[in-house]
Design a protein around this motif. Structure first.
Motif, PDB file in Angstrom:
ATOM      1  N   TYR A 381       0.847  -1.197   0.000  1.00 15.50           N
ATOM      2  CA  TYR A 381       0.000   0.000   0.000  1.00 15.50           C
ATOM      3  C   TYR A 381       0.876   1.238   0.000  1.00 15.50           C
ATOM      4  O   TYR A 381       2.086   1.185   0.296  1.00 15.50           O
ATOM      5  CB  TYR A 381      -0.928   0.007   1.227  1.00 15.50           C
ATOM      6  CG  TYR A 381      -0.205  -0.190   2.532  1.00 15.50           C
ATOM      7  CD1 TYR A 381       0.305   0.890   3.256  1.00 15.50           C
ATOM      8  CD2 TYR A 381      -0.028  -1.474   3.040  1.00 15.50           C
ATOM      9  CE1 TYR A 381       0.979   0.691   4.446  1.00 15.50           C
ATOM     10  CE2 TYR A 381       0.648  -1.677   4.227  1.00 15.50           C
ATOM     11  CZ  TYR A 381       1.153  -0.595   4.937  1.00 15.50           C
ATOM     12  OH  TYR A 381       1.826  -0.790   6.110  1.00 15.50           O
ATOM     13  N   LYS A 383       0.556   5.592   1.115  1.00 15.40           N
ATOM     14  CA  LYS A 383      -0.256   6.623   1.764  1.00 15.40           C
ATOM     15  C   LYS A 383       0.367   7.986   1.518  1.00 15.40           C
ATOM     16  O   LYS A 383       1.584   8.115   1.327  1.00 15.40           O
ATOM     17  CB  LYS A 383      -0.351   6.364   3.269  1.00 15.40           C
ATOM     18  CG  LYS A 383      -1.092   5.090   3.631  1.00 15.40           C
ATOM     19  CD  LYS A 383      -1.245   4.955   5.138  1.00 15.40           C
ATOM     20  CE  LYS A 383      -2.014   3.687   5.518  1.00 15.40           C
ATOM     21  NZ  LYS A 383      -2.183   3.560   6.984  1.00 15.40           N
ATOM     22  N   TYR A 389      -4.961   6.356   2.035  1.00 14.63           N
ATOM     23  CA  TYR A 389      -4.485   5.364   1.077  1.00 14.63           C
ATOM     24  C   TYR A 389      -4.539   5.933  -0.337  1.00 14.63           C
ATOM     25  O   TYR A 389      -5.553   6.488  -0.765  1.00 14.63           O
ATOM     26  CB  TYR A 389      -5.347   4.100   1.153  1.00 14.63           C
ATOM     27  CG  TYR A 389      -5.086   3.256   2.371  1.00 14.63           C
ATOM     28  CD1 TYR A 389      -4.023   2.370   2.409  1.00 14.63           C
ATOM     29  CD2 TYR A 389      -5.915   3.337   3.487  1.00 14.63           C
ATOM     30  CE1 TYR A 389      -3.787   1.589   3.525  1.00 14.63           C
ATOM     31  CE2 TYR A 389      -5.689   2.563   4.608  1.00 14.63           C
ATOM     32  CZ  TYR A 389      -4.616   1.690   4.627  1.00 14.63           C
ATOM     33  OH  TYR A 389      -4.380   0.913   5.729  1.00 14.63           O
TER      34      TYR A 389
END
Length: 1013
Positions: A381, A383, A389
């Motif tokens: 992921y 951010k 996100y």
């Protein structure tokens, strides 16, 4: 493949052909715009030239009218202006240089028929300029007229013969202009253009201004006619006026034709050249040929502008070829714009086309990357700075229980349970603030309530600038974590078993050893004594083995903690000598100790573990040696900030080892040669424990050995430099430090009576005001009634300990900023962290060194801007007190048992004041006896918790006076709270009385020695 390539080529040609057409269109538009810009700039320059020329012409004509007014003003200076005065005035004007276009200046007198004869006679007789006068003067043309306006004064003099006596009013147009000027009092232009023969022939014009008799009113036309005397006038050439008004450089690009306006100029609109307008000037010099008309040639800029002056108006027609106003750059600018338009459009078109191709390629690559990352067995992921996100792979979205689209743009708080979201955000904010990647384990509870253990790596983005986001990759290690927990449980079970077995064996072993020792004192039979000695030594050997196993189990379990205490190197080595000296002497060996001369004696670390390593290495050296000496050396290895790496060596001349045997050392339950176990004994744990203890102290271990020549075992340990006084004496506290403390109001929170009295006297001697509280509740009650500058807080106290008391202080807004300093005999890193976590500002270990305490207080008082109370004792009083002190330490004999009583610690605490040292040594004995009595009561009730608390309290007092052996027993009693047993507590308590008796005996000996003259 060939068909695809051909299709792609055709498509590419069509795309670039469209780009070329677009580039031509843009280039043509830029060419037209640039051409218009060049034309407008040239037209603006033309306007500037023409308006400048117009202004110059008007200014020059005005200057001529101003000259005319000057002539009129000359006549007003006197009633009878003579010809000589007129001549001299004109001569002073410097006409040829200042007014080059003027050809004549004159004065015409208004003469009535009645005064004609007298006027002629007066002129003939005027000898002011010419001695003979003008005998032939007469008015021309002859004849009778109603009035005459006769030229009387003329300059320059060459015009006299031609013009003097001419009646200019005989011309009807001139007469009309003269009458207009007489009635208005303003400048009037001559009514007609005069062709002056020259050479060269040219056109001339004139202007006249009426002259009135002085002293007569001129308010109305009748009054002006009655006061009229005549008029002054000038005549000038038009061509010369134009050339003098316009500089040659300004005329070069311009073509000028000048017309006299036949009719009044229109109030608005463009001027036009009318057929009846009279041509006055043509810059080509030809007045006969008709000049070009305005707007007749498109290659020229042209404009007609008015030149207005008093009494008349001209029309100035300006023309210039457009190309003459273009600069060199203007000629190429449109073509340059065309080229830039073509090239720029092609470049931009190509750039956009490349972006389009790159975008298509990026989309394809993104699709491929998503496919790869979605297939990875990890949570990936990204951010942004708001911890939202920006990218997640399918596995991350799955564990969050949402689709990828539902996750993007959201924060953890919107997707997870509160605790998990807060924990993740704490970690990620730390990454943002520090700019350092995070690597570690995290705990996550998914939407189904299942716990996942994740091994995460979070890397900041944007470095070396500000962090703009982070990329995270988390691997699910839940199964590994479960396996680790099983392994840890097995390891803990093993350690617990070893520990329990060691304790179970230790209790009967203590009884066996103790009973054998007592029996040896009472048995005289040789054979029985031999049996008992074997039992005693076998028990000692078995007890040492049990201790090694217990230490090994603690180290493996990670439960062995190091203490941080002040100690002396010579004391440490003296303990080694006292414990191993007899064993070495039995084998005919000598122990020799060598401390580098440049090393200070005082250090901070764990002297017990240092002694344990040295005892192990030195006992091994004695065990494997049969002759020569055992050398124990201490050297400086490395300096780094406030820490120093010391190197300890133990050298023997024993059996030695080969390289294969050396390689097998430092392994659990292993000896270099298994046969030595039978010959010399040992468990093979000693070196392993020594290695692990050295590594806990930031050092290493090693060995140099040769068979038959002996071995040198070495280890290093990182120690702090002691903040206590130097070895050469007790250093006085700097006056400026005491000045900061003096007058401070300090609350001492301490349950130990001995520590209370010691602390009060030390702080009061420094000039502070001290109030004492026996526990946390009393401290809070005092704080509610009075303001204090500092709280010295003991940690372990009855009713309310120091941690809870500090938390109450920090929770009170009135006390939240109060300085709180912890005082504890526990010196481990966990103890320090626990104190700071509770809200304490600083951490001190007992026994408290006065110098360290005073410097610490002064530092914090300075940081907080000083204290609230006035100072106490002055410098003179301090000097008197210092002078009264007796240097007891110098009178103490060198041969004393510092393990029982280290008098240097007591001297340091009380600045070598013999009176105080004696007083508090005796006070310690009293409080220690009381403490033993309370411990016996607690033991009778089998209250090991209370017993441990009392042991901690007595340990603090013992460390303050330097009773290290007694303090060690108290430390063991304090440790009973961690799983001790009543028999063990009873054995420790039984040893306290004799240990205190030894301290009392040593105190009597020391102070008796100091009293000896």
């Amino acid at each position: 493949m060939h068909t695809l390539s051909k299709g792609g080529t055709v498509s590419g040609i069509m795309i670039w052909a469209g780009g070329l057409l677009l580039a031509l269109a843009v280039g043509g538009a830029l060419y037209a715009g640039a051409a218009r810009t060049v034309h407008d700039d040239a037209e603006q320059r033309f306007d500037n030239l023409t308006y400048g020329a117009q202004n110059s012409l008007a200014t020059r004509v005005k200057s001529y009218s101003d000259l005319l007014r000057g002539l009129e003003a000359l006549f007003r200076t006197t009633d009878q202006l003579t010809r000589r005065q007129f001549h001299d005035y004109v001569g002073g004007l410097d006409i040829p240089r200042q007014f080059p276009a003027i050809e004549s200046l004159n004065y015409a007198v208004a003469v009535t028929p009645a005064r004609r004869a007298a006027y002629i006679a007066g002129v003939r007789a005027d000898a002011s300029l010419t001695p003979g006068g003008y005998p032939d003067f007469s008015i021309r043309p002859p004849g009778e007229r109603p009035e005459y306006t006769v030229l009387t004064y003329l300059e320059p003099g060459a015009l006299l013969a031609e013009r003097m006596g001419v009646d200019i009013g005989a011309n009807p147009l001139v007469a009309q202009a003269l009458a207009q000027a007489r009635d208005s009092g303003e400048v009037s232009a001559s009514g007609q253009v005069i062709m002056i023969k020259g050479p060269p022939a040219h056109l001339g014009l004139g202007m006249r201004l009426p002259v009135y008799r002085n002293g007569m009113p001129q308010g109305s036309v009748e009054e002006r006619r009655a006061a009229y005397l005549g008029s002054v006038g000038i005549g000038f050439g038009v061509a010369r006026l134009v050339h003098s008004a316009l500089e040659r450089s300004a005329l070069e690009p311009l073509h000028l034709t000048l017309y006299s306006a036949a009719e009044p100029l229109p109030a608005a609109g463009a001027l036009r050249i009318a057929p009846q307008d009279r041509l006055l000037f043509n810059d080509d010099g030809d007045l006969a040929a008709a000049p070009p008309r305005p707007g007749s040639d498109a290659d020229y800029f042209d404009r007609v502008l008015p030149v207005v002056y008093q009494g008349g108006a001209w029309k100035a027609h300006f023309r210039v070829r457009k190309t003459e106003l273009y600069s060199g750059f203007d000629r190429y600018f449109p073509w340059l714009a065309l080229a830039v338009g073509l090239a720029g459009t092609l470049l931009i078109y190509g750039y956009i086309y490349t972006l389009y191709r790159s975008r298509r390629s990026a989309v394809a690559q993104r699709t491929l990357l998503d496919t790869v990352l979605d297939s990875v067995d990890a949570y990936v992921y990204m951010k942004d700075a708001d911890l939202r996100y920006r990218y997640v792979n399918a596995r991350t979205a799955s564990i969050l229980g949402r689709s990828v689209q539902q996750v993007i743009g959201r924060q953890d708080g919107e997707l997870m349970l509160g605790d998990a979201a807060a924990a993740a955000q704490r970690t990620e904010r730390e990454v943002f603030h520090s700019g350092v990647k995070f690597v570690g384990e995290e705990r996550f509870v998914d939407a189904q309530g299942q716990v996942h253990h994740l091994w995460s790596v979070k890397v900041p983005l944007g470095l070396p600038g500000p962090v703009t986001g982070l990329i995270g990759l988390s691997t699910d290690v839940t199964e590994l974590h479960r396996l680790k927990e099983q392994a840890d449980a097995a390891s803990q079970a093993k350690s617990d078993f070893l520990s329990n077995m060691s304790h179970e064996i230790r209790t009967p072993m203590n009884s066996i050893i103790g009973m054998a020792h007592l029996a040896l004192k009472s048995v005289a039979d040789t054979r029985q004594r031999d049996y008992l000695q074997k039992i005693y030594h076998s028990g000692q050997h078995l007890l040492g083995l049990i201790n090694d196993i217990l230490d090994f189990s603690k180290i493996e379990a990670g439960k062995l903690e190091l203490e941080v205490l002040d100690f002396r190197l010579d004391t440490l080595l003296a303990n080694i000598a006292s414990q191993l000296g007899d064993a070495a002497a039995v084998k005919g060996l000598s122990l020799q100790f060598d401390i580098a001369p440049d090393l200070p004696q005082r250090w901070r670390g764990d002297p017990l573990r240092l002694e344990q390593i040295l005892l192990n290495l030195a006992s091994n050296a004695i065990k494997f040696s049969d002759h020569a000496s055992i050398f124990v050396r201490v050297r400086h290895a490395e300096e780094r900030g406030s820490h120093t790496l010391l190197r300890f060596e133990v050298q023997d001349r024993g059996i030695g080892m080969n390289q294969e045997e050396v390689a097998q050392l430092f392994r659990s339950f292993h000896q270099a040669d298994p046969s030595t176990t039978r010959k010399y004994g040992g468990s093979g744990l000693g070196l392993v424990i020594s290695k692990q203890l050295a590594e806990l102290m930031g050092g290493k271990v090693g060995v140099y050995s040769q068979p038959g020549l002996g071995s040198t075992f070495w280890f290093t340990a990182r120690l702090e430099k002691s903040a206590q006084a130097s070895d050469d004496g007790i250093a006085e506290v700097e006056p400026e430090v005491l000045d900061v403390i003096r007058g401070a109001s300090i609350l001492l929170v301490e349950d130990n009576i001995f520590s209370q009295q010691v602390g009060c006297e030390l702080l009061e001697d420094a000039g502070a005001t001290v109030c004492v509280a026996g526990n946390g509740r009393e401290a809070l009650a005092l704080l509610a009634r009075q303001r204090y500058d500092c709280v010295l807080m003991d940690v372990q106290m009855p009713e309310m300990d120091g941690f809870e008391t500090t938390r109450h202080i920090r929770a009170d807004p009135r006390l939240a900023g109060l300085l709180v300093i912890a005082m504890t005999a526990n010196a481990g890193s966990e103890d320090r962290a626990r104190c700071l976590e509770a809200g304490m500002d600083e951490f001190l270990t007992k026994p408290i060194a006065p110098n360290l305490l005073f410097h610490l207080l002064a530092k914090w008082f300075r940081l907080r801007g000083g204290i609230g109370g006035p100072g106490g004792m002055g410098h003179a009083q301090q000097a008197g007190r210092a002078g009264a002190k007796t240097p007891l330490a110098r009178a103490i004999p060198e041969r004393r048992d510092t393990a029982i009583l280290d008098l240097a610690t007591l001297a340091l605490t009380f600045s070598n004041d013999a009176v105080k040292m004696r007083k508090y040594a005796q006070l310690f004995l009293d409080t220690a006896r009381d403490g033993i009595a309370e411990m016996e009561q607690a033991l009778a009730l089998e209250d090991l918790g209370r017993l441990a608390d009392l042991g901690h309290r007595s340990k603090s007092s013992a460390l303050a006076v330097g009773a290290h052996a007694f303090a060690a027993l108290c430390t063991s009693i304090e440790a009973l709270r961690l799983g001790g047993e009543v028999p063990q507590a009873r054995a420790l308590l039984a040893a306290l009385g004799p240990a205190l008796a030894q301290v009392a005996e040593q105190i009597s000996l020391e102070f008796a020695t100091s009293d000896t003259p």
